[in-house]
Design a protein around this motif. Structure first.
Motif, PDB file in Angstrom:
ATOM      1  N   VAL A 160       0.455   8.390 -41.361  1.00  0.00           N
ATOM      2  CA  VAL A 160       0.428   8.286 -42.826  1.00  0.00           C
ATOM      3  C   VAL A 160       1.274   7.064 -43.172  1.00  0.00           C
ATOM      4  N   MET A 161       0.653   6.048 -43.737  1.00  0.00           N
ATOM      5  CA  MET A 161       1.313   4.738 -43.825  1.00  0.00           C
ATOM      6  C   MET A 161       1.413   4.220 -45.262  1.00  0.00           C
ATOM      7  N   PRO A 162       2.389   3.342 -45.500  1.00  0.00           N
ATOM      8  CA  PRO A 162       2.600   2.819 -46.853  1.00  0.00           C
ATOM      9  C   PRO A 162       1.950   1.450 -47.048  1.00  0.00           C
ATOM     10  N   TRP A 163       1.995   0.986 -48.266  1.00  0.00           N
ATOM     11  CA  TRP A 163       1.315  -0.242 -48.668  1.00  0.00           C
ATOM     12  C   TRP A 163       2.188  -1.485 -48.492  1.00  0.00           C
ATOM     13  N   ASN A 164       3.498  -1.321 -48.234  1.00  0.00           N
ATOM     14  CA  ASN A 164       4.370  -2.509 -48.374  1.00  0.00           C
ATOM     15  C   ASN A 164       4.167  -3.561 -47.287  1.00  0.00           C
ATOM     16  N   PHE A 165       4.037  -3.109 -46.025  1.00  0.00           N
ATOM     17  CA  PHE A 165       3.620  -4.020 -44.948  1.00  0.00           C
ATOM     18  C   PHE A 165       2.341  -3.406 -44.395  1.00  0.00           C
ATOM     19  N   ALA A 196      -2.040   4.140 -47.398  1.00  0.00           N
ATOM     20  CA  ALA A 196      -1.762   4.326 -48.827  1.00  0.00           C
ATOM     21  C   ALA A 196      -3.048   4.041 -49.610  1.00  0.00           C
ATOM     22  N   SER A 197      -3.236   4.780 -50.703  1.00  0.00           N
ATOM     23  CA  SER A 197      -4.523   4.732 -51.432  1.00  0.00           C
ATOM     24  C   SER A 197      -4.821   3.375 -52.066  1.00  0.00           C
ATOM     25  N   ASN A 198      -3.799   2.532 -52.228  1.00  0.00           N
ATOM     26  CA  ASN A 198      -4.029   1.225 -52.873  1.00  0.00           C
ATOM     27  C   ASN A 198      -4.341   0.101 -51.896  1.00  0.00           C
ATOM     28  N   ILE A 217      -8.776   8.962 -47.423  1.00  0.00           N
ATOM     29  CA  ILE A 217      -8.385  10.186 -48.136  1.00  0.00           C
ATOM     30  C   ILE A 217      -7.113   9.936 -48.945  1.00  0.00           C
ATOM     31  N   GLY A 218      -6.952  10.713 -50.004  1.00  0.00           N
ATOM     32  CA  GLY A 218      -5.706  10.691 -50.759  1.00  0.00           C
ATOM     33  C   GLY A 218      -4.685  11.628 -50.108  1.00  0.00           C
ATOM     34  N   SER A 219      -3.477  11.644 -50.653  1.00  0.00           N
ATOM     35  CA  SER A 219      -2.407  12.403 -49.992  1.00  0.00           C
ATOM     36  C   SER A 219      -2.653  13.916 -50.010  1.00  0.00           C
ATOM     37  N   LYS A 279      -5.131  15.515 -49.159  1.00  0.00           N
ATOM     38  CA  LYS A 279      -5.940  15.965 -48.007  1.00  0.00           C
ATOM     39  C   LYS A 279      -5.140  15.965 -46.698  1.00  0.00           C
ATOM     40  N   VAL A 280      -3.909  15.437 -46.742  1.00  0.00           N
ATOM     41  CA  VAL A 280      -3.162  15.248 -45.488  1.00  0.00           C
ATOM     42  C   VAL A 280      -2.814  16.589 -44.830  1.00  0.00           C
ATOM     43  N   ALA A 281      -2.377  17.565 -45.630  1.00  0.00           N
ATOM     44  CA  ALA A 281      -1.967  18.857 -45.053  1.00  0.00           C
ATOM     45  C   ALA A 281      -3.113  19.483 -44.259  1.00  0.00           C
ATOM     46  N   GLY A 340       7.270   5.880 -45.339  1.00  0.00           N
ATOM     47  CA  GLY A 340       7.119   5.957 -46.790  1.00  0.00           C
ATOM     48  C   GLY A 340       8.356   6.562 -47.426  1.00  0.00           C
ATOM     49  N   SER A 341       8.150   7.219 -48.559  1.00  0.00           N
ATOM     50  CA  SER A 341       9.285   7.735 -49.330  1.00  0.00           C
ATOM     51  C   SER A 341       9.807   9.048 -48.739  1.00  0.00           C
ATOM     52  N   VAL A 342      11.007   9.416 -49.146  1.00  0.00           N
ATOM     53  CA  VAL A 342      11.618  10.664 -48.669  1.00  0.00           C
ATOM     54  C   VAL A 342      10.770  11.890 -49.061  1.00  0.00           C
ATOM     55  N   GLU A 375       9.805   7.382 -40.752  1.00  0.00           N
ATOM     56  CA  GLU A 375      10.536   6.155 -41.105  1.00  0.00           C
ATOM     57  C   GLU A 375      10.496   6.098 -42.628  1.00  0.00           C
ATOM     58  N   LEU A 376      11.617   6.500 -43.242  1.00  0.00           N
ATOM     59  CA  LEU A 376      11.620   6.674 -44.702  1.00  0.00           C
ATOM     60  C   LEU A 376      12.391   5.547 -45.383  1.00  0.00           C
ATOM     61  N   GLY A 377      12.885   5.827 -46.533  1.00  0.00           N
ATOM     62  CA  GLY A 377      13.513   4.761 -47.304  1.00  0.00           C
ATOM     63  C   GLY A 377      14.882   4.366 -46.770  1.00  0.00           C
ATOM     64  N   ASP A 402       7.441   0.230 -63.092  1.00  0.00           N
ATOM     65  CA  ASP A 402       8.044   0.979 -64.195  1.00  0.00           C
ATOM     66  C   ASP A 402       9.185   1.875 -63.709  1.00  0.00           C
ATOM     67  N   GLU A 403       8.973   2.446 -62.517  1.00  0.00           N
ATOM     68  CA  GLU A 403      10.007   3.300 -61.922  1.00  0.00           C
ATOM     69  C   GLU A 403      11.272   2.480 -61.618  1.00  0.00           C
ATOM     70  N   LEU A 404      11.053   1.273 -61.110  1.00  0.00           N
ATOM     71  CA  LEU A 404      12.173   0.375 -60.797  1.00  0.00           C
ATOM     72  C   LEU A 404      12.938   0.013 -62.073  1.00  0.00           C
TER      73      LEU A 404
HETATM   74  P1  NDP Z   1       4.756   7.266 -50.806  1.00  0.00           P
HETATM   75  O1  NDP Z   1       5.800   7.644 -49.856  1.00  0.00           O
HETATM   76  O2  NDP Z   1       4.324   8.249 -51.825  1.00  0.00           O
HETATM   77  O3  NDP Z   1       3.444   6.828 -49.960  1.00  0.00           O
HETATM   78  C1  NDP Z   1       3.471   6.522 -48.582  1.00  0.00           C
HETATM   79  C2  NDP Z   1       2.297   7.207 -47.894  1.00  0.00           C
HETATM   80  O4  NDP Z   1       2.482   8.621 -47.923  1.00  0.00           O
HETATM   81  C3  NDP Z   1       0.952   6.957 -48.578  1.00  0.00           C
HETATM   82  O5  NDP Z   1      -0.050   6.891 -47.602  1.00  0.00           O
HETATM   83  C4  NDP Z   1       0.791   8.180 -49.456  1.00  0.00           C
HETATM   84  O6  NDP Z   1      -0.545   8.428 -49.787  1.00  0.00           O
HETATM   85  C5  NDP Z   1       1.359   9.253 -48.555  1.00  0.00           C
HETATM   86  N1  NDP Z   1       1.861  10.442 -49.241  1.00  0.00           N
HETATM   87  C6  NDP Z   1       2.571  10.502 -50.391  1.00  0.00           C
HETATM   88  N2  NDP Z   1       2.899  11.777 -50.686  1.00  0.00           N
HETATM   89  C7  NDP Z   1       2.379  12.541 -49.714  1.00  0.00           C
HETATM   90  C8  NDP Z   1       2.353  13.944 -49.465  1.00  0.00           C
HETATM   91  N3  NDP Z   1       2.953  14.807 -50.265  1.00  0.00           N
HETATM   92  N4  NDP Z   1       1.705  14.395 -48.374  1.00  0.00           N
HETATM   93  C9  NDP Z   1       1.104  13.526 -47.545  1.00  0.00           C
HETATM   94  N5  NDP Z   1       1.091  12.200 -47.713  1.00  0.00           N
HETATM   95  C10 NDP Z   1       1.722  11.700 -48.779  1.00  0.00           C
HETATM   96  O7  NDP Z   1       5.146   5.917 -51.498  1.00  0.00           O
HETATM   97  P2  NDP Z   1       4.796   5.327 -52.944  1.00  0.00           P
HETATM   98  O8  NDP Z   1       3.694   4.361 -52.766  1.00  0.00           O
HETATM   99  O9  NDP Z   1       4.561   6.346 -53.995  1.00  0.00           O
HETATM  100  O10 NDP Z   1       6.156   4.606 -53.243  1.00  0.00           O
HETATM  101  C11 NDP Z   1       7.218   5.348 -53.827  1.00  0.00           C
HETATM  102  C12 NDP Z   1       8.535   4.950 -53.247  1.00  0.00           C
HETATM  103  O11 NDP Z   1       8.574   5.217 -51.852  1.00  0.00           O
HETATM  104  C13 NDP Z   1       8.882   3.479 -53.334  1.00  0.00           C
HETATM  105  O12 NDP Z   1       9.339   3.113 -54.572  1.00  0.00           O
HETATM  106  C14 NDP Z   1       9.905   3.356 -52.226  1.00  0.00           C
HETATM  107  O13 NDP Z   1      11.163   3.764 -52.700  1.00  0.00           O
HETATM  108  C15 NDP Z   1       9.416   4.315 -51.190  1.00  0.00           C
HETATM  109  N6  NDP Z   1       8.662   3.649 -50.111  1.00  0.00           N
HETATM  110  C16 NDP Z   1       9.302   3.351 -48.949  1.00  0.00           C
HETATM  111  C17 NDP Z   1       8.644   2.686 -47.946  1.00  0.00           C
HETATM  112  C18 NDP Z   1       9.328   2.335 -46.690  1.00  0.00           C
HETATM  113  O14 NDP Z   1       8.919   1.396 -46.022  1.00  0.00           O
HETATM  114  N7  NDP Z   1      10.337   3.066 -46.294  1.00  0.00           N
HETATM  115  C19 NDP Z   1       7.252   2.259 -48.092  1.00  0.00           C
HETATM  116  C20 NDP Z   1       6.654   2.640 -49.345  1.00  0.00           C
HETATM  117  C21 NDP Z   1       7.344   3.309 -50.295  1.00  0.00           C
HETATM  118  P3  NDP Z   1      -1.150   7.975 -51.225  1.00  0.00           P
HETATM  119  O15 NDP Z   1      -1.014   6.497 -51.293  1.00  0.00           O
HETATM  120  O16 NDP Z   1      -2.570   8.418 -51.138  1.00  0.00           O
HETATM  121  O17 NDP Z   1      -0.344   8.689 -52.248  1.00  0.00           O
END
Ligand code: NDP
Length: 454
Positions: free
Chosen positions: A126-131, A155-157, A184-186, A188-190, A205-207, A227-229, A310-312
């Motif tokens: 499950v991966m984020p959009w930043n890199f 990430a969905s974007n 898939i969106g988040s 569906k992950v469970a 991704g996020s905590v 690997e979280l924030g 906006d959150e920032l």
């Molecule tokens: P998220 O942590 O929400 O998203 C990261 C990934 O996790 C995406 O693929 C997302 O899917 C998925 N996801 C989110 N919630 C769930 C869940 N409950 N169950 C399963 N998968 C999930 O990051 P955001 O894009 O919302 O960013 C929010 C904040 O997270 C940022 O402002 C930053 O603080 C932190 N962040 C940290 C990163 C890091 O490198 N450590 C990277 C990105 C964000 P989907 O996109 O479909 O929601």
């Protein structure tokens, strides 16, 4: 429907139909089938394909870089460098993967006893959009080299990037279905984690996302790496070379438009150097320009999405309400897109958002410390423990603080925190657990099997 929206102008780039439940089931089954034959493929062949993946990346650098920049707004020069770094990690594990997983003979009372490392099967990422490329490759490359199969829920974007990455492995000649993207969106992950085909999960991704995924995986007794924030502290000590430290600090805060887990977020400066640091830091932040991320001449693009911007901004406002002083930026520009300018907050103290939370954007928090000891105490006063850096001309002291006193997974002296395929990467506390990269990373998703021949 998954949407890719250009954060520069809010224009819809493309919409993607999500996979249905039966399509997901089908992809998982095919991934499992691919794993069963891939696990028997020798390391030499795996390495050849991985080198080819590196070539595919290098040969299509501009195309992949532009895709990333369009979908999430990172400066194009950083996007090109990201593609090269992915190629590096391919070469690195092609070269070293086999040696990292050699059997280890251990002398015991047996006629022979040893440890062997076997792949687990399908690993969900499950991966984020930043890199959008790097985060995926640093999981996928060691994973595939170890003999596992990969399933990506990006990430969905950034679905365009997710599909392009699937295609890199296809173009390199990896078996069909060994690495697949799930659209898939988040929510569906469970369900995917519950599927018996999935053997382990990694999330960046996020905590809250990490906790949700770990909780589900825990209930299924499936291993996770998280690997979280982070809210990396950069300590400026009495004897720091401020002129050298400033560009490093600013580069780290602004890298990837400020959206990096290991960006410098809290600048903890001892009293004796506070004013000098503050003044020079603001000057350097002012020099950085914001504009079209496709244009190499700008340092900063927009934030990845309007909601994140906006959150920032809300975090900035909440910090100011509690007494922080804004020395630069702090206002949303009057233009379409997810723009946010380089911003400096000072007099940041306990209880403020800029002290307690992760600021995922170009906002620096400057904190005053009485002395070195208090600087270390403030650095460790965080729910996070990903990276940290200390600036001092006394390298012995810097090394001691980095190795013995800072509570984080990656501690650097006179340098910004960065990842490198040769070095393990990961955090402690709410920054997560487990390690990626190096020989530690490739051993996260294997069965460490003891064999005892009596
Ligand atoms: P998220 O942590 O929400 O998203 C990261 C990934 O996790 C995406 O693929 C997302 O899917 C998925 N996801 C989110 N919630 C769930 C869940 N409950 N169950 C399963 N998968 C999930 O990051 P955001 O894009 O919302 O960013 C929010 C904040 O997270 C940022 O402002 C930053 O603080 C932190 N962040 C940290 C990163 C890091 O490198 N450590 C990277 C990105 C964000 P989907 O996109 O479909 O929601």
């Amino acid at each position: 429907m998954l949407q890719s929206i250009n954060p520069v102008n809010e224009e819809l780039i493309k919409e993607y139909e999500e996979h249905t439940d039966s399509e997901i089931e089908n992809i998982l089954k095919r991934n499992d089938k691919a794993f069963k034959s891939w696990r028997t493929v020798d390391f030499g062949h795996r390495a050849d394909l991985m080198r080819k993946a590196g070539d595919v990346l290098r040969n299509n650098r501009d195309e992949y870089a532009e895709l990333m920049t369009r979908e999430m707004g990172k400066p194009i020069s950083g996007a090109r460098a990201e593609v090269d770094k992915c190629a590096w990690v391919c070469d690195y594990y092609a070269e070293n993967g086999e040696a990292f997983l050699n059997d280890e003979i251990i002398e015991t009372d047996a006629s022979k006893s040893f440890v062997t490392f076997e792949p687990l099967g399908s690993v969900l990422a499950v991966m984020p959009w930043n890199f959008p490329f790097w985060q995926v490759f640093r999981f996928a490359v060691p994973g595939l080299m170890a003999g596992n199969a990969g399933l990506l829920k990006h990430a969905s974007n950034v679905t365009g990037c997710a599909l392009a990455i699937e295609d890199v492995f296809k173009k390199a000649g990896f078996p069909e279905d060994l690495f697949r993207t799930l659209k898939i969106g988040s929510s569906k992950v469970a369900g995917v984690i519950e599927n018996p085909i999935i053997k382990a999960v990694t999330l960046t991704g996020s905590v809250p996302a990490g906790k949700a995924v770990a909780e589900k995986a825990g209930s299924e007794l499936k291993k996770t790496v998280l690997e979280l924030g982070g809210s990396d502290p950069y300590l400026i000590l009495d004897d720091a070379d401020i002129d050298k430290a400033i560009p490093t600090c600013v580069n780290s805060r602004l890298i990837n438009n400020g959206q990096s887990c290991i960006a410098a977020k809290r600048f903890i400066v001892v009293e004796s150097r506070f004013e000098e640091f503050e003044e020079k830091f603001v000057e350097e932040m002012k020099n950085r320009t914001m504009g079209d991320p496709m244009d190499d001449s700008f340092d900063l693009g927009p934030q990845a999405r309007n909601d994140l911007r906006d959150e920032l901004h809300d975090q900035v406002k909440r910090s100011i309400d509690k007494g922080a002083k804004c020395l630069l930026g702090g206002e949303i520009p009057d233009r379409k897109g997810a723009w946010y300018p380089p911003t400096v907050l000072t007099d940041v103290k306990q209880g403020m958002a800029a002290y307690e939370e992760e600021l995922f954007g170009p906002v620096a928090a400057i904190i005053k410390a009485k002395d070195e000891e208090e600087a270390i105490q403030i650095a460790n006063d965080s729910i996070f423990g990903l990276g940290a850096a200390v600036f001092t001309e006394d390298l012995g002291k810097g090394e001691k603080i980095a190795s013995k006193k800072l509570n984080a997974g990656n501690c650097f002296v006179n340098s910004l925190v960065k990842s490198d395929p040769r070095l393990p990467f990961g955090g402690i506390k709410e920054s997560g657990y487990g390690r990626e990269l190096s020989h530690f990373g490739i051993k996260e998703f294997v069965n460490v099997k003891t064999v005892y021949v009596g």
